[in-house]
Structures are given as C-alpha cells and as structure tokens.
Design a protein around this motif. Structure first.
Motif, PDB file in Angstrom:
ATOM      1  N   ILE A   1      -5.873   2.805   7.338  1.00  0.00           N
ATOM      2  CA  ILE A   1      -6.435   1.634   7.946  1.00  0.00           C
ATOM      3  C   ILE A   1      -7.728   1.142   7.451  1.00  0.00           C
ATOM      4  O   ILE A   1      -8.040  -0.223   7.202  1.00  0.00           O
ATOM      5  N   SER A   2      -8.583   2.061   7.051  1.00  0.00           N
ATOM      6  CA  SER A   2     -10.022   1.460   6.378  1.00  0.00           C
ATOM      7  C   SER A   2      -9.643   1.102   5.181  1.00  0.00           C
ATOM      8  O   SER A   2     -10.388   0.186   4.744  1.00  0.00           O
ATOM      9  N   ILE A   3      -8.852   1.699   4.277  1.00  0.00           N
ATOM     10  CA  ILE A   3      -8.537   1.242   2.811  1.00  0.00           C
ATOM     11  C   ILE A   3      -8.275  -0.361   2.998  1.00  0.00           C
ATOM     12  O   ILE A   3      -8.602  -1.172   2.442  1.00  0.00           O
ATOM     13  N   ILE A   4      -7.224  -0.652   3.968  1.00  0.00           N
ATOM     14  CA  ILE A   4      -6.518  -2.120   4.025  1.00  0.00           C
ATOM     15  C   ILE A   4      -7.647  -2.977   4.483  1.00  0.00           C
ATOM     16  O   ILE A   4      -7.883  -3.875   3.913  1.00  0.00           O
TER      17      ILE A   4
ATOM     18  N   LEU B   1       0.765  -1.226   0.067  1.00  0.00           N
ATOM     19  CA  LEU B   1       0.061   0.016   0.076  1.00  0.00           C
ATOM     20  C   LEU B   1       0.928   1.425   0.034  1.00  0.00           C
ATOM     21  O   LEU B   1       0.668   2.169  -0.802  1.00  0.00           O
ATOM     22  N   VAL B   2       1.985   1.277   1.045  1.00  0.00           N
ATOM     23  CA  VAL B   2       2.420   2.699   0.943  1.00  0.00           C
ATOM     24  C   VAL B   2       3.672   2.617  -0.108  1.00  0.00           C
ATOM     25  O   VAL B   2       3.870   3.971  -0.672  1.00  0.00           O
ATOM     26  N   GLY B   3       4.096   1.579  -0.580  1.00  0.00           N
ATOM     27  CA  GLY B   3       5.086   1.616  -1.549  1.00  0.00           C
ATOM     28  C   GLY B   3       6.504   2.634  -1.422  1.00  0.00           C
ATOM     29  O   GLY B   3       6.800   2.859  -0.074  1.00  0.00           O
ATOM     30  N   GLY B   4       7.059   2.896  -2.459  1.00  0.00           N
ATOM     31  CA  GLY B   4       8.219   3.892  -2.343  1.00  0.00           C
ATOM     32  C   GLY B   4       9.220   3.459  -1.321  1.00  0.00           C
ATOM     33  O   GLY B   4       9.474   2.332  -1.385  1.00  0.00           O
ATOM     34  N   LYS B   5       9.945   4.443  -0.651  1.00  0.00           N
ATOM     35  CA  LYS B   5      11.068   4.178   0.162  1.00  0.00           C
ATOM     36  C   LYS B   5      10.835   3.082   1.071  1.00  0.00           C
ATOM     37  O   LYS B   5      11.725   2.378   1.416  1.00  0.00           O
ATOM     38  N   ILE B   6       9.942   3.384   1.911  1.00  0.00           N
ATOM     39  CA  ILE B   6       9.732   2.328   3.044  1.00  0.00           C
ATOM     40  C   ILE B   6       9.556   0.960   2.409  1.00  0.00           C
ATOM     41  O   ILE B   6       9.963  -0.019   3.152  1.00  0.00           O
ATOM     42  N   ASP B   7       8.836   0.918   1.300  1.00  0.00           N
ATOM     43  CA  ASP B   7       8.827  -0.522   0.808  1.00  0.00           C
ATOM     44  C   ASP B   7       9.963  -1.094   0.293  1.00  0.00           C
ATOM     45  O   ASP B   7      10.200  -2.134   0.562  1.00  0.00           O
ATOM     46  N   ASP B   8      10.849  -0.232  -0.106  1.00  0.00           N
ATOM     47  CA  ASP B   8      12.048  -0.706  -0.724  1.00  0.00           C
ATOM     48  C   ASP B   8      12.965  -1.161   0.563  1.00  0.00           C
ATOM     49  O   ASP B   8      13.572  -2.182   0.617  1.00  0.00           O
TER      50      ASP B   8
ATOM     51  N   LYS C   1       8.246 -15.015   6.271  1.00  0.00           N
ATOM     52  CA  LYS C   1       8.952 -14.037   5.164  1.00  0.00           C
ATOM     53  C   LYS C   1       8.521 -14.161   3.742  1.00  0.00           C
ATOM     54  O   LYS C   1       7.968 -13.204   3.025  1.00  0.00           O
ATOM     55  N   GLY C   2       8.242 -15.579   3.427  1.00  0.00           N
ATOM     56  CA  GLY C   2       7.578 -15.572   2.266  1.00  0.00           C
ATOM     57  C   GLY C   2       6.371 -15.160   1.928  1.00  0.00           C
ATOM     58  O   GLY C   2       5.855 -14.662   0.959  1.00  0.00           O
ATOM     59  N   ILE C   3       5.504 -15.122   2.870  1.00  0.00           N
ATOM     60  CA  ILE C   3       4.161 -14.597   2.814  1.00  0.00           C
ATOM     61  C   ILE C   3       4.015 -13.108   2.629  1.00  0.00           C
ATOM     62  O   ILE C   3       3.329 -12.618   2.108  1.00  0.00           O
ATOM     63  N   VAL C   4       5.129 -12.443   3.237  1.00  0.00           N
ATOM     64  CA  VAL C   4       5.115 -11.043   2.882  1.00  0.00           C
ATOM     65  C   VAL C   4       5.232 -10.615   1.606  1.00  0.00           C
ATOM     66  O   VAL C   4       4.351  -9.989   0.683  1.00  0.00           O
ATOM     67  N   ARG C   5       5.995 -11.560   0.891  1.00  0.00           N
ATOM     68  CA  ARG C   5       6.161 -11.293  -0.738  1.00  0.00           C
ATOM     69  C   ARG C   5       4.931 -11.578  -1.356  1.00  0.00           C
ATOM     70  O   ARG C   5       4.571 -10.901  -2.245  1.00  0.00           O
ATOM     71  N   VAL C   6       4.322 -12.689  -0.801  1.00  0.00           N
ATOM     72  CA  VAL C   6       2.913 -13.103  -1.446  1.00  0.00           C
ATOM     73  C   VAL C   6       1.828 -11.879  -1.212  1.00  0.00           C
ATOM     74  O   VAL C   6       1.177 -11.618  -2.235  1.00  0.00           O
ATOM     75  N   ALA C   7       1.873 -11.476  -0.110  1.00  0.00           N
ATOM     76  CA  ALA C   7       0.886 -10.604   0.207  1.00  0.00           C
ATOM     77  C   ALA C   7       1.137  -9.117  -0.492  1.00  0.00           C
ATOM     78  O   ALA C   7       0.260  -8.590  -0.751  1.00  0.00           O
ATOM     79  N   ARG C   8       2.411  -8.745  -0.580  1.00  0.00           N
ATOM     80  CA  ARG C   8       2.622  -7.627  -1.220  1.00  0.00           C
ATOM     81  C   ARG C   8       2.422  -7.727  -2.690  1.00  0.00           C
ATOM     82  O   ARG C   8       1.728  -6.606  -3.207  1.00  0.00           O
ATOM     83  N   ALA C   9       2.464  -8.655  -3.133  1.00  0.00           N
ATOM     84  CA  ALA C   9       2.440  -9.015  -4.802  1.00  0.00           C
ATOM     85  C   ALA C   9       0.759  -8.875  -4.982  1.00  0.00           C
ATOM     86  O   ALA C   9       0.381  -8.414  -5.948  1.00  0.00           O
ATOM     87  N   ALA C  10      -0.004  -9.725  -4.195  1.00  0.00           N
ATOM     88  CA  ALA C  10      -1.425  -9.541  -4.177  1.00  0.00           C
ATOM     89  C   ALA C  10      -2.024  -8.061  -4.078  1.00  0.00           C
ATOM     90  O   ALA C  10      -3.110  -7.697  -4.670  1.00  0.00           O
ATOM     91  N   THR C  11      -1.458  -7.246  -3.338  1.00  0.00           N
ATOM     92  CA  THR C  11      -1.698  -5.991  -3.053  1.00  0.00           C
ATOM     93  C   THR C  11      -1.667  -5.139  -4.112  1.00  0.00           C
ATOM     94  O   THR C  11      -2.347  -4.411  -4.503  1.00  0.00           O
ATOM     95  N   HIS C  12      -0.234  -5.488  -4.700  1.00  0.00           N
ATOM     96  CA  HIS C  12       0.092  -4.752  -6.059  1.00  0.00           C
ATOM     97  C   HIS C  12      -1.030  -4.793  -7.113  1.00  0.00           C
ATOM     98  O   HIS C  12      -1.261  -3.856  -7.972  1.00  0.00           O
ATOM     99  N   ASP C  13      -1.559  -5.974  -7.116  1.00  0.00           N
ATOM    100  CA  ASP C  13      -2.520  -6.313  -8.265  1.00  0.00           C
ATOM    101  C   ASP C  13      -3.822  -5.521  -8.006  1.00  0.00           C
ATOM    102  O   ASP C  13      -4.503  -5.106  -8.830  1.00  0.00           O
ATOM    103  N   VAL C  14      -4.097  -5.356  -6.823  1.00  0.00           N
ATOM    104  CA  VAL C  14      -5.398  -4.616  -6.500  1.00  0.00           C
ATOM    105  C   VAL C  14      -5.291  -3.145  -6.309  1.00  0.00           C
ATOM    106  O   VAL C  14      -6.042  -2.385  -6.486  1.00  0.00           O
TER     107      VAL C  14
END
Lengths: 294, 677
Positions: A194-197, A115-122, A164-177
């Motif tokens: 919070i409400s958006i999540i 959701l937040v993307g950018g530097k934090i995500d990196d 750790k692996g779930i982080v990647r999957v959840a992040r990818a699924a979030t990127h899709d939507v």
C-alpha cells in the motif's frame, strides 16, 4: 501541520502552473474556454431560462428562429433555446461522476495489476479483455432495461464500461516505473505494498491516468448522448441533447434549427474536452505526438 | 607536411534560452584533424564533447544551432551543406560508431545483411563483390569464421562482437574519418581492452583518421596520438598524448588525473571540489575558476585564450600554465590510504549459498524448492567482519549483483544460509524477514536517476526510512533530515529540490543519505560510482569512506572497476560465472600468484598512461552459462591443464600472502608462470 499547509500551497501552485501552460497555446486556450463556458452554463442556466422547458403549445409548432424564440421551436412547440442551454446539465453531471468512478476503479486496478504481476495480473487482464470484446452499447442497453434509467444506474454503469481502458493505461504506466530502482529500494526497506503504491508509484503514474481519464470523459459524453438518442438515457421531458437530436431528426429537412442547436452544443463540449485533455497532457509533459530524434 | 582531413574554425554552437539569450554549448573551437591521426576528445559529462563529435559529421542536434564558425571537411563546410550533399559524405567519407552497438544494430536483420546494406549505400560494388567484401570486413575486425557470423542475428553475438560488427559497418564505405562516441563504455574490462586493440590495428592498417570521444582517460591513453581536453564547452588543452597525460599543464587535467584511482598507486584519490558550471552561467573570467587550485584574481576577471606552447607542441587555455610545467606533483600523487577498524566478530556469513533464476515448476512451488543442477550462483562461502569493506569483483554475468540482491532479501536463494551477527538467520524472502534486520541492511544503487523517485523532493526521499523505521514526525523528522543531509555535505536548502534539479554527484549523495538515515549495520553498494564522472567518483568514494569511519558501517561493494575496488576495499572476492575464484585481502589479491581469471582481469585494466599497455591473455569469448562440471573458468583459462579442469571442481588453496585461490594448478607453479611473464 505547517508542513501540510506548505504542501497544499505547493500543489495549488502546481495546478495553477499547469493551467497557465495549458492556456499559453491557442488550442489549449480554446478548449479551456469552451469547457469553462459549458460548465458555467450548466450550473447557472436555470436562473435565466426564458421559457418553461416542458411547456407544450401546439400553436407554436416548428417556428423558425425569431427574436421571440432565438433558436425556434420544436415539434411540440417548446422553445429550443431553453432546452439547449438546459440540455447539457444531465449529460455533464452523469459523465463527470462517471469518469471519476472510471478513474478510481480503473486506475487502482491497473496499478494493482502492474505491481503484483504474475498469475493474478494474467487472470484479471484476461477478464478485462473479455469485457472489452462485448459491445458496450448492447451491455448498457441490457443494464438500463433491467435496472431503469435513473442517474444512479447510469453513473456506475458508464463508469464501469469506460474504466476498462483506464486499467490498461494505468497498468502500462505502472510497468514503466515498477522496474526502477526506487521501487526496489522501497521494497528492500520493507515498505508495505500500500505504501509503495501510494508513495512511490502513484506520483509517477498519476499524470498519465488523469490524462486518460480526461479523454474518457469526452468519449463517455458521446456514449451517454448515444444512449439518450436511443431513448435509454434521459427520459422525456427532461431536456437532453441526445434526446433532442433523436426527436427532431425526422424533421431535419424543413426544421433544421431543432437539430442544429443541440448538435452544436454537444459537439462543442466534446471538442472542448478533447482540446483541454490534449493541452493538459502536453502541460504535464506527456506528449503523444513526439517526433523521432532525427 | 601533414595533410588535414578536417578543420574546425571558430566553431560556436548554442541554443536560445527561454528568455531569448543565446547560450553557447561549444565556444570558439579551433582544431585540425590530420590524416592518419587518432585524436581523443576527453571531458566529463556536459563538457560538449559529443556535440563536437556530431558537428564533425555536419549534424547539430535539434534545438541547437551554429552561432558562428565552420567545420571544414577538405574544402567543404559541413555545417552549410544540405541533407542531399551530407548523405554523400556521411558513411562514405565520415563514419560514426555509436556507443551502444547492441542498440544500433537492427535486431531482426542478419549481420551480413546489415553490412550489405551499408555497402549498397556507400559503394558501387556488385552482389558477388559485396559478399566477398563482407567476409573481408568481418575478418578485418577479427571476428571468427566470417561466413557463419554473417548469418547470425545481433542478439546471438556478445557485446564485444556487436561492437566489432559496428566497426565493420563503419568501415564499409572506407571512410577517411571515423568518429567513435564512447565505443567501449558499457563493455567488460577484458572486452574493452580487445576492442581498443582492434581499433589500434585498424588505424595502423587503413590509415583512417579517428576521433575517439570518451570520458575514460584510460581508454583514451591506449588509442590516441593526440588528446583534446574539453571543459564547459571549451578546449582547455590540446596536445600529444604523452605530454598531456604525463605532464598536464592545465589545472583541470591535473585534477582529473589525480582523481582517478590507479592500480599502481593504491588508496583513495583526491577529489576535485565543485562541478562543471551550467551553460551560460559563466559571464566573465576562466570557466574553471571556481574549482581551480591555482587560480588568482586575474583568473576571475579575464578569460584565458588558447595559447600555443612550442616546446610541448601543446595548446593550453590557462594563465598560469608555466607554473604547472615543472610541477612533478603528479608523480608524487597523494592518496589517502584507508585503515578500517575491523572488529573480529562476524556480521554477515554466507555459507554454501546458491541462487537460481530457473523458473519453478508447479510441484517445486508446492514443496518450495528449485531443482537446478547448474544454478547461476553456486557455493558462495563468504564471511564479513564488522567494519570491513568487502568488494565483489567480476565482469557482467559474474553474479555479483545477484548475490547482493539475495543478501538484501530481494531474490530467494536456492540453497545455503545467510546469517546475521553469527546466530540470526536471515530469510532470503523479504516478507519473512524480521523488520529490524531490514533496517540493518541498506542498499545504494548504481544509477541515482533510477533510485530516487523523480516526483519526490529530497526531503521526502530521506524521510522514507526515518518514518518507516523510527516513526519520526513533524519537527523532529525535519531536524533529523537536515542532520543526515549535513553528513553527506548537502546544505539545508537542498530539502525542497527535486532529483532533476541536482547534479549526478548530488543525487548519489542523496541516495547515500537515504541509506545512512536508517542507521544500518551493513550497506550494500551496487556499482555506486560507475554512472558518475571521475572527479565526482573520487568525491563519493571519499564520502563513503568518511561515513564509514564515523559510523563503523560494513560495506559490501560491488564493482567491475578493479582500481576503484583496490582503493576502497579491505578484502576482495573475485567471481566468475557465479562461482568464487579467489578471495583475500585486497593488497594481496593484486599481487601474484593469483587465480588465472584475476590475472586476466588485472591485465586488462587500462591505466591513464600510454606507456602501460594492457596484457591480453585470454580470448574475449562470452559464456552464457556456467559449465556444469569442473572449474568455472575452464572455457577461457589461458593456463588450462586439461581434463582435470573440465571434470573436477578445483580445490581451495591458500597462498603465502593469505589469499585463497580455487585452482587445480599448484600455487608454486602459478607463481612461477605468472612472474615469468
């Protein structure tokens, strides 16, 4: 209030429907049956074990299977059948709660990063990558030898390493939507993150994360048994499949029964979870084996 | 004697439902494609037109199967051939041009290589011959300097050029039959007009038969000799293009033509009620019965057969077509002209707004400024009065959606001020905006499939703004939801449905309901009708107009479709490359004199009438960046004066009609030049 009840009823119906779809295919039915069998066994086995699992009797050392000892006895004269039906209890409990923890932290961190993307995500993802490059078994051994082998240490430790692996999957699924207009629309309306999540993202990524969690469960089971095999999981005399395999493996050439029973127990449970997870994914519409259209 | 290329006899294609029933997608199709003929297949989504086009190549989608009938190519039944035999026909004898050329070209291979591949597969030419042929093909599709073009990658070409390359590839095997599946959908209006002209030329030059599948009657009218109208998997009308579009004798075509907004007839078109029936839901009677204005008892019980009418050389599937023959109602089409109560007070004022997509450098982030001498959107000055509908028009890349995003607070502006109700400044950063302004401005998106959360019911979707802005709960909330849905003509039973259970038009109504639930002052409509079928489009436009009349809402309406804009807006702003070209009352913008770009756009509009041809004035070059100095339209302007256009930003001029034009050419000169043509 009425609304809430209706909603609960709806979710219940949905779960029932998913289970029905899972059971409609042979592989799903087999997986579910094995899994349910193991869970029931783990819960009820103390009620009907024939012998004391820690009773040592040198006179009964390495007896082959007989009507008295169905799966024979091990090198200390303990009944293998008793120890086998009890042997999945710790493994199941530890890995079940471990998977829950993995799901929770992996899922929420993944969605947050997506959701937040950018530097934090990196930054967060590079840290996760760094952790992924550490051989988990070494790290686990370190943690366990520092903090001990109680379940209170094992559950969070396993949960951390398998999340750790779930982080990647959840992040990818979030990127899709995340790029879809309904998220933009919610943002433009002024909903909080919070409400958006909670309202917009979670219902759309929940399925993917849950399937991933189910797969992680079976891997974690294997991992936990490996730890026991190495002597860092369950401490004797508590019966555990990994430990039993480790103890009896030297005698395999003339006392196969002492190894065979825990192997069957462990592998059938892993296969059961795997089949269930696959059927679960298909029932939710996340089919990983779709063919190209032409 | 005409020779036929393809003959389709009694073709029925369907699928097996979960309950084991056979459900037909195509029912009893009979038609012949003659040599050198261009046939347009038209119908709304779900009418089976693409399934028919694929069957013409001998391909039936996975899950579907041929129930009966045959698809004869010369004397071979394509549907009974095996893959090996089909390979010899596909590409060599029958070629297909897909909808989205950008996606059908391999991104990492050069254009020349891809055409060469097609040539290798479909011809026996040697390497040097093939190279010559590539140039020849690229020449044929009128791409400039074929040799350099062959060395480029697909992403280096514009959408129109990519579509031309797709045509060239299809022509590589010199096919007898060319199938085009919505080849111009998604292209800009000017590009579309150019591609259609090219297709006409190719049909004339090569004598190839073409089948042109589209939902757009305007495009069909420009290329076809013959039109097949499909509804619910059946051919309902099949005949020469003029007789079908000028005097349609089937009620469906009649309604379809009436629901298209036209430049020549400004105002909101009538909408056709209802939607196409689900496959398998019609058991008896005419499939169009539910939506037909002319239906009687007989139509409910008996299903009409395809009948041949000698005078018109037309096949029609209707019992009552005779009554329609002499109806000239199409010429006296009724449209609802809009009259909005526009209050004189400004509700939104954009002054000097510039928006840049340039990435901020580190220091710029610290001082919160962007240095970009050539921003995507520059110097936008628009003020909008309460109750008005302002349309932003332009081709893709003109910055119209970008401006909407900034108004909604989704994109930071570089410079300029956005003011709400004269004195309240709106920050373009959402987080800094006062929540009450968030409620006042709502968005409706282009594609309702994406703008509605697929995991929410209609109730949950509409509840979002009600909960957020008004804090409604429980019984009160539910009542309000039903109330809002009622306003967009959706019944109470819709609340438990999920978006996937709704039709395209119903989904867009839910999106409209969600926007109106917030009781906004301004609604930003981003291409709200471009993903919808024409009959649904008319219904949504009418709904938006009615809601506006009830609530006095202000609309900012972004669209690329000039006819739709003409129908719904009070004022139009024409944008090119993020710069305003012209702004004025919509009834005047469509009159000359106008900005050269408006002139180009108006010329390229396709009317569903084969006798009104588009005027192609400018080249369809696509510019990636706006020019740094001078007029934004200098690169494509057909009336360019010279250096002054390249160096100086043109001044605003006001015409006698009251619209403002930003051009160096004097108004009187413009008027003379434009009325001359």
């Amino acid at each position: 209030m009425k609304n809430k009840k209706e909603k609960q009823k709806n979710t219940f119906q949905k779960i029932l429907e998913v289970i029905k779809t899972m059971a409609s295919k042979p592989s799903g039915l087999i997986g579910l049956t094995i899994l349910i069998f193991h869970v029931i066994l783990a819960i009820t086995s103390p009620l009907y074990v024939p012998y004391d699992y820690k009773a040592i009797d040198p006179s009964l050392m390495l007896n082959p299977p007989s009507s008295e000892f169905w799966f024979g006895t091990d090198s200390l004269g303990r009944d293998v059948f008793t120890r086998t039906i009890l042997g999945g209890r710790t493994a199941l409990t530890v890995t079940f709660f471990g998977s829950l923890i993995a799901l929770l932290w992996g899922g929420s961190l993944g969605i947050f990063c997506g959701l937040v993307g950018g530097k934090i995500d990196d930054v967060v993802m590079r840290i996760i990558d760094a952790f992924l490059s550490i051989p988990w078994i070494l790290a686990m051994l370190l943690i366990v030898s520092l903090l001990g082998t109680t379940t209170l240490v094992l559950i969070p430790a396993l949960g951390f390493f398998y999340g750790k692996g779930i982080v990647r999957v959840a992040r990818a699924a979030t990127h899709d939507v995340i790029a879809k207009d309904f998220i933009v629309s919610a943002r433009a309306r002024g909903h909080s993150n919070i409400s958006i999540i909670w309202n917009e993202i979670l219902p759309n990524v929940r399925d993917a994360i849950m399937v991933e969690g189910a797969m992680r469960w079976s891997w974690m089971l294997l991992g936990f048994s490996s730890l026991s095999f190495l002597g860092f999981g369950v401490s004797p005399p508590t019966p555990d499949w990994g430990l039993m395999i480790s103890n009896a493996r030297g005698l395999m050439s003339f006392a196969y029964w002492a190894v065979l029973a825990p192997i069957v127990g462990l592998s059938s449970l892993i296969i059961g979870i795997n089949l269930t997870a696959d059927a679960f994914a298909k029932a939710l519409g996340i089919d990983r084996s779709t063919k190209a259209p032409v | 004697m005409k020779t036929s290329v393809q003959q389709i006899n009694n073709l029925t294609i369907g699928f097996q439902s979960q309950k084991g029933q056979q459900i037909s997608i195509l029912k009893n199709i009979n038609t012949t494609i003659n040599k050198g003929e261009t046939v347009g297949i038209v119908g709304e989504s779900g009418s089976g037109k693409s399934t028919l086009a694929l069957a013409m190549m001998g391909y039936v989608k996975h899950g579907l199967f041929t129930i009966s009938g045959e698809c004869m190519f010369h004397s071979n039944n394509l549907l009974e051939m095996n893959n090996k035999e089909l390979e010899n026909i596909r590409g060599r004898k029958i070629a297909m041009i897909p909808q989205n050329a950008g996606q059908s070209l391999t991104p990492n291979l050069k254009i020349g290589y891809q055409i060469d591949e097609a040539l290798k597969l479909h011809t026996d030419l040697k390497k040097t011959d093939r190279d010559n042929k590539i140039s020849e093909l690229l020449n044929k599709v009128r791409l400039p300097s074929p040799e350099t073009m062959a060395q480029r990658y697909p992403h280096e070409l514009s959408g129109g050029q990519q579509q031309r390359v797709a045509v060239a590839m299809a022509l590589a095997g010199s096919p007898e039959l060319l199938l085009l599946d919505e080849p111009t959908t998604g292209l800009d209006v000017t590009t579309q007009a150019h591609v259609l002209e090219l297709l006409n030329l190719i049909a004339k030059d090569t004598g190839t038969s073409m089948v042109y599948v589209s939902h757009d009657l305007g495009a069909i009218a420009q290329v076809s000799d013959r039109v097949i109208v499909m509804y619910s998997g059946e051919i309902v009308l099949d005949g020469p293009v003029r007789s079908i579009l000028k005097n349609p004798i089937h009620p469906y075509t009649f309604g379809l033509l009436k629901s298209i907004p036209k430049l020549t007839l400004p105002g909101l078109p009538n909408s056709m009620s209802g939607s196409q029936p689900q496959p398998g839901s019609i058991k008896e009677g005419c499939s169009f019965y539910d939506r037909c204005e002319f239906a009687d008892k007989n139509c409910k019980i008996n299903s009409p057969e395809l009948e041949y009418i000698n005078d018109l050389n037309t096949h029609v599937r209707c019992f009552r077509h005779k009554e329609l023959i002499n109806q000239n109602e199409l010429n006296s089409q009724t449209v609802k002209s809009i009259e909005n109560k526009i209050l004189k007070n400004e509700i939104l004022d954009l002054s000097n707004v510039s928006i840049s997509y340039a990435k901020q450098k580190f220091i710029e982030q610290l001082i919160n400024k962007i240095e970009d001498k050539n921003p995507t959107v520059k110097d936008i000055d628009i003020n909008i009065n309460k109750g008005e509908t302002l349309a932003l028009v332009g081709e893709s890349g003109s910055g119209k959606s970008t401006i909407l995003k900034s108004i909604a607070g989704l994109l930071k502006t570089k410079d300029g001020i956005i003011k709400f109700e004269k004195d309240k400044e709106l920050s373009s950063d959402l987080r800094k905006r006062d929540p009450k302004f968030l409620r006042a401005i709502q968005l409706i998106f282009q594609n309702p499939d994406e703008s509605l959360n697929p995991n929410h019911t209609v109730e949950e979707i509409v509840a979002q703004p009600l909960k957020l802005y008004f804090g409604l709960k429980g019984h009160e909330l539910k009542e309000k939801i039903i109330n809002v849905l009622d306003k967009v003509r959706l019944g109470e039973f819709y609340i438990t449905r999920y978006p996937r259970q709704l039709s395209g038009g119903e989904k867009q109504r839910v999106a409209v309901a969600r926007a109106f639930a917030a009781k906004p002052d301004i609604i930003l409509c981003d291409e709200v009708t471009s993903a919808l079928d024409v009959s649904v489009q008319a219904a949504v436009l009418n709904l938006l107009q009615e809601l506006k009349e009830d609530f006095g809402t202000t609309y900012i309406f972004v669209s690329h479709d000039l006819a739709v804009v003409r129908a719904i807006s009070d004022r139009v702003a024409v944008l090119y490359q993020g710069r305003l070209c012209e702004i004025g009352p919509s009834k005047n913008v469509y009159k000359f004199p106008s900005h050269p770009y408006t002139e180009v756009l108006l010329g390229a509009v396709l009317e569903p009438d084969p006798d009104i041809k588009p005027k192609l004035v400018a080249e369809d070059i696509v510019e990636e960046k706006p020019p740094e100095n001078g007029c934004s339209f200098q690169g494509r302007c057909p009336r360019i004066l010279g250096d002054i256009c390249k160096n100086e930003v043109p001044p605003w001029q006001t015409t006698e009609n009251g619209n403002s034009i930003r051009c160096h050419i004097k108004i009187d000169d413009l008027k003379n030049q434009q009325t001359l043509n």
